[in-house]
Write an enzyme that holds these catalytic residues in place. Sequence first.
Site, PDB file in Angstrom:
ATOM      1  CG  HIS A  81     -23.070   5.106  -6.334  1.00 38.81           C
ATOM      2  ND1 HIS A  81     -21.191   5.235  -6.074  1.00 38.81           N
ATOM      3  CD2 HIS A  81     -22.968   5.258  -7.896  1.00 38.81           C
ATOM      4  CE1 HIS A  81     -20.857   5.377  -7.177  1.00 38.81           C
ATOM      5  NE2 HIS A  81     -21.987   5.392  -8.106  1.00 38.81           N
ATOM      6  CB  VAL A 110     -23.859   6.326   0.108  1.00 34.15           C
ATOM      7  CG1 VAL A 110     -24.532   5.638   0.627  1.00 34.15           C
ATOM      8  CG2 VAL A 110     -23.987   8.185   0.232  1.00 34.15           C
ATOM      9  CE  LYS A 114      -4.271   0.985   0.510  1.00 31.88           C
ATOM     10  NZ  LYS A 114      -5.502  -0.007  -0.243  1.00 31.88           N
TER      11      LYS A 114
END
Length: 364
Positions: free
Chosen positions: A197, A192, A91
């Site tokens: 979403h 979201v 990462k």
Amino acid sequence: MTDVTGAPADVLHTLFHSDQGGHEQVVLCQDRASGLKAVIALHSTALGPALGGTRFYPYANEAEAVADALNLARGMSYKNALAGLDHGGGKAVIIGDPEQIKTEELLLAYGRFVASLGGRYVTACDVGTYVADMDVVARECRWTTGRSPENGGAGDSSVLTAFGVFQGMRASAQHLWGDPTLRGRKVGVAGVGKVGHHLVDHLRADGAEVVITDVRAESVRRILDQHPAGVTAVADTATLIRTEGLDIYAPCALGGALDDETVPALTARVVCGAANNQLAHPGVEKDLADRGILYAPDYVVNAGGVIQVADELRGFDFDRCKAKAAKIFDTTLAIFARAKEDGIPPAAAADRIAEQRMAEARPR
């Protein structure tokens, strides 16, 4: 307290001595001309080149950035192992507010640092970075995924991330209620944005009632406009987790969502979401189990995105990726079964399975 290099001693202890350490390599990157300050952490290359995204975030200090890179890289080793990928875990984090300092020059400088690792680390998008950013990074580094289709990439990985989380929810429902459908269930989604979403779309298509929250009012409004029926919004996460009749809680924002304050307040029977590193500290998984809350380990169910970007290295095929992401359903069920058999929380069972695969891997 610092060591002779000036690095905080607690960071070095994490790297070399603690159970959360064991990393192979950590690279500190700085390009004064562009303002780049970044950390690239490689936890393991036992299964192959380390693969993981680039997070761009305004950390309070450099020590916090290093600690986040270490934790995220370790999580990627476990995620890639359980996803069946021939990749280790890595990462990167870029320090700063992307709205303020992200420039083409900075991203190109970052690409040069990734390229200097010679393929030991393959980067992609994460919080604060997007497909367009990876297109820029790829101009300096061929070990870049998450690029746009126009530039030979797979595009937005959040599509399959959400699909994988949905498969984890289906497996959780199968394990707990004997039926993999979410129809008639109430699901709370915190966050979201890029992934959340898409997850709401899957849930509504399956007949779930959805309650949402997000710190960005525009993100909430978009969901409510797209789903005028079956979706409601609450003010904040504290309200969401206390919602009466909630069956599933899906943390889909930043990590640390499950802590000593959150767990006692949860009304949901299941936690299954897209956020990385949801457990704020060791022991939270036992607290969840003691309350009878089924936890679907985050790095298992949110692996759809990394499955997608890994496939990009072979020549991206969406149908092939979706079929592999669909197997998250079976992997999640296998983890629940192992947890029951060993008498341990699902997070511990997932760790055991991932560690076994890494231990059995031929050194690269």
